[in-house]
Design a protein around this motif. Sequence first.
Motif, PDB file in Angstrom:
ATOM      1  N   VAL A  98       5.789   1.927  -7.768  1.00  0.00           N
ATOM      2  CA  VAL A  98       5.541   2.538  -6.459  1.00  0.00           C
ATOM      3  C   VAL A  98       5.723   4.055  -6.547  1.00  0.00           C
ATOM      4  O   VAL A  98       4.943   4.822  -5.982  1.00  0.00           O
ATOM      5  CB  VAL A  98       6.464   1.932  -5.386  1.00  0.00           C
ATOM      6  N   ARG A  99       6.732   4.472  -7.305  1.00  0.00           N
ATOM      7  CA  ARG A  99       7.026   5.904  -7.409  1.00  0.00           C
ATOM      8  C   ARG A  99       5.856   6.688  -8.009  1.00  0.00           C
ATOM      9  O   ARG A  99       5.592   7.831  -7.614  1.00  0.00           O
ATOM     10  CB  ARG A  99       8.285   6.096  -8.263  1.00  0.00           C
ATOM     11  N   ARG A 108       3.597  17.464  -3.927  1.00  0.00           N
ATOM     12  CA  ARG A 108       3.671  18.850  -3.446  1.00  0.00           C
ATOM     13  C   ARG A 108       4.228  18.970  -2.038  1.00  0.00           C
ATOM     14  O   ARG A 108       4.481  20.081  -1.561  1.00  0.00           O
ATOM     15  CB  ARG A 108       2.285  19.491  -3.494  1.00  0.00           C
ATOM     16  N   THR A 109       4.398  17.848  -1.354  1.00  0.00           N
ATOM     17  CA  THR A 109       4.810  17.920   0.047  1.00  0.00           C
ATOM     18  C   THR A 109       6.179  17.304   0.314  1.00  0.00           C
ATOM     19  O   THR A 109       6.763  17.539   1.368  1.00  0.00           O
ATOM     20  CB  THR A 109       3.776  17.225   0.950  1.00  0.00           C
ATOM     21  N   LYS A 110       6.694  16.499  -0.611  1.00  0.00           N
ATOM     22  CA  LYS A 110       8.027  15.904  -0.465  1.00  0.00           C
ATOM     23  C   LYS A 110       8.856  16.253  -1.692  1.00  0.00           C
ATOM     24  O   LYS A 110       8.336  16.238  -2.817  1.00  0.00           O
ATOM     25  CB  LYS A 110       7.950  14.370  -0.338  1.00  0.00           C
ATOM     26  N   ASN A 111      10.134  16.543  -1.502  1.00  0.00           N
ATOM     27  CA  ASN A 111      10.992  16.782  -2.659  1.00  0.00           C
ATOM     28  C   ASN A 111      11.399  15.459  -3.292  1.00  0.00           C
ATOM     29  O   ASN A 111      11.071  14.384  -2.763  1.00  0.00           O
ATOM     30  CB  ASN A 111      12.212  17.640  -2.283  1.00  0.00           C
ATOM     31  N   ASP A 117      13.446   8.178  -1.226  1.00  0.00           N
ATOM     32  CA  ASP A 117      13.676   7.448   0.024  1.00  0.00           C
ATOM     33  C   ASP A 117      12.407   6.763   0.510  1.00  0.00           C
ATOM     34  O   ASP A 117      12.457   5.647   1.052  1.00  0.00           O
ATOM     35  CB  ASP A 117      14.190   8.413   1.104  1.00  0.00           C
ATOM     36  N   TRP A 118      11.263   7.417   0.302  1.00  0.00           N
ATOM     37  CA  TRP A 118       9.991   6.842   0.747  1.00  0.00           C
ATOM     38  C   TRP A 118       9.624   5.610  -0.094  1.00  0.00           C
ATOM     39  O   TRP A 118       9.129   4.623   0.440  1.00  0.00           O
ATOM     40  CB  TRP A 118       8.904   7.903   0.676  1.00  0.00           C
ATOM     41  N   GLN A 156       0.421   6.092   2.313  1.00  0.00           N
ATOM     42  CA  GLN A 156       0.089   6.371   3.711  1.00  0.00           C
ATOM     43  C   GLN A 156      -1.420   6.510   3.923  1.00  0.00           C
ATOM     44  O   GLN A 156      -1.915   7.509   4.462  1.00  0.00           O
ATOM     45  CB  GLN A 156       0.806   7.631   4.198  1.00  0.00           C
ATOM     46  N   PRO A 157      -2.176   5.492   3.519  1.00  0.00           N
ATOM     47  CA  PRO A 157      -3.632   5.590   3.649  1.00  0.00           C
ATOM     48  C   PRO A 157      -4.064   5.487   5.102  1.00  0.00           C
ATOM     49  O   PRO A 157      -3.374   4.907   5.944  1.00  0.00           O
ATOM     50  CB  PRO A 157      -4.120   4.369   2.856  1.00  0.00           C
ATOM     51  N   LYS A 158      -5.224   6.041   5.386  1.00  0.00           N
ATOM     52  CA  LYS A 158      -5.795   5.881   6.717  1.00  0.00           C
ATOM     53  C   LYS A 158      -6.261   4.448   6.937  1.00  0.00           C
ATOM     54  O   LYS A 158      -6.265   3.957   8.071  1.00  0.00           O
ATOM     55  CB  LYS A 158      -6.966   6.855   6.902  1.00  0.00           C
ATOM     56  N   ILE A 159      -6.670   3.794   5.844  1.00  0.00           N
ATOM     57  CA  ILE A 159      -7.081   2.395   5.939  1.00  0.00           C
ATOM     58  C   ILE A 159      -6.630   1.662   4.682  1.00  0.00           C
ATOM     59  O   ILE A 159      -6.683   2.205   3.577  1.00  0.00           O
ATOM     60  CB  ILE A 159      -8.609   2.259   6.140  1.00  0.00           C
ATOM     61  N   LEU A 160      -6.146   0.450   4.873  1.00  0.00           N
ATOM     62  CA  LEU A 160      -5.736  -0.419   3.776  1.00  0.00           C
ATOM     63  C   LEU A 160      -6.868  -1.406   3.512  1.00  0.00           C
ATOM     64  O   LEU A 160      -7.278  -2.155   4.409  1.00  0.00           O
ATOM     65  CB  LEU A 160      -4.455  -1.153   4.141  1.00  0.00           C
ATOM     66  N   LEU A 161      -7.383  -1.401   2.289  1.00  0.00           N
ATOM     67  CA  LEU A 161      -8.470  -2.292   1.888  1.00  0.00           C
ATOM     68  C   LEU A 161      -7.886  -3.388   1.006  1.00  0.00           C
ATOM     69  O   LEU A 161      -7.197  -3.098   0.016  1.00  0.00           O
ATOM     70  CB  LEU A 161      -9.540  -1.506   1.129  1.00  0.00           C
TER      71      LEU A 161
END
Length: 265
Positions: A98-99, A108-111, A117-118, A156-161
């Motif tokens: 997952v990581r 580039r947006t999360k440390n 944690d995510w 965090q996709p806009k849509i899960l296929l």
Amino acid sequence: MDSYLSIERIGMRFTRGSAVSEVLVDVDLGIAKGEFVSIIGHSGCGKSTLLNIVGGLIRSTTGEVLLDGQVVDSPGPDRAIVFQNHSLLPWLTVYGNVRIAVDKVFGRTKNAAERHDWVMHNLALVHMAHAKDKRPGEISGGMKQRVGIARALAMQPKILLMDEPFGALDALTRAHLQDSVMEIHAALGNTVLMITHDVDEAVLLSDRIVMMTNGPAATIGEVLDIPLARPRRRLALADDPAYAASRVQVLRFLYERQRFTTAAA
């Protein structure tokens, strides 16, 4: 209905030498944000081809796909795909599988602490946080698929296929995962497009079922709204007249209408 995902007059043909195979013709479908839609049909009707077009894995011959107003013409993290094969990397742990996706999308947006944690948050969503240090060879098929779903959600996709995500699992494991997907959809309100061969699965999970005609040159034959309130409980639905009626309508399309259409062709 405002379409979050808009599939517009999609056609797909494959050419090999002088042979031309027409797979999809004039497929039009709009999906609202937060909607769960299943596509069902006989083998060879182009279900997976259509999903791959939406995922940006292949380009359609005609027509276009728009997601949140943007044309889809290549793969992207706004569309996460869960295949029947979990596709986990065997040398990485559950956490590592997952990581790797989280680092790619959010590097580039999360440390580092936020990314950790995510990862753990998404493993908890699929009830796999306890197995974070195990490798794919040490867990069951159902657990592997849970990790695959966690990896997809973590982007965090806009849509899960989802392309027959439970097709290779035994009946009990399949039922547990279906329940988990319903829980996740209720919690996140995410938009889902799923391919399935299973009529009961489609009726249980979906807001609408898209029924494809037989190939070649397949298209959408009917779209069925499922009039079942959420949350849904499979045992309660067993005696629900609306569930039974929806199930019969899909079966009638698959086994009666298509038989006569094929015979008349």
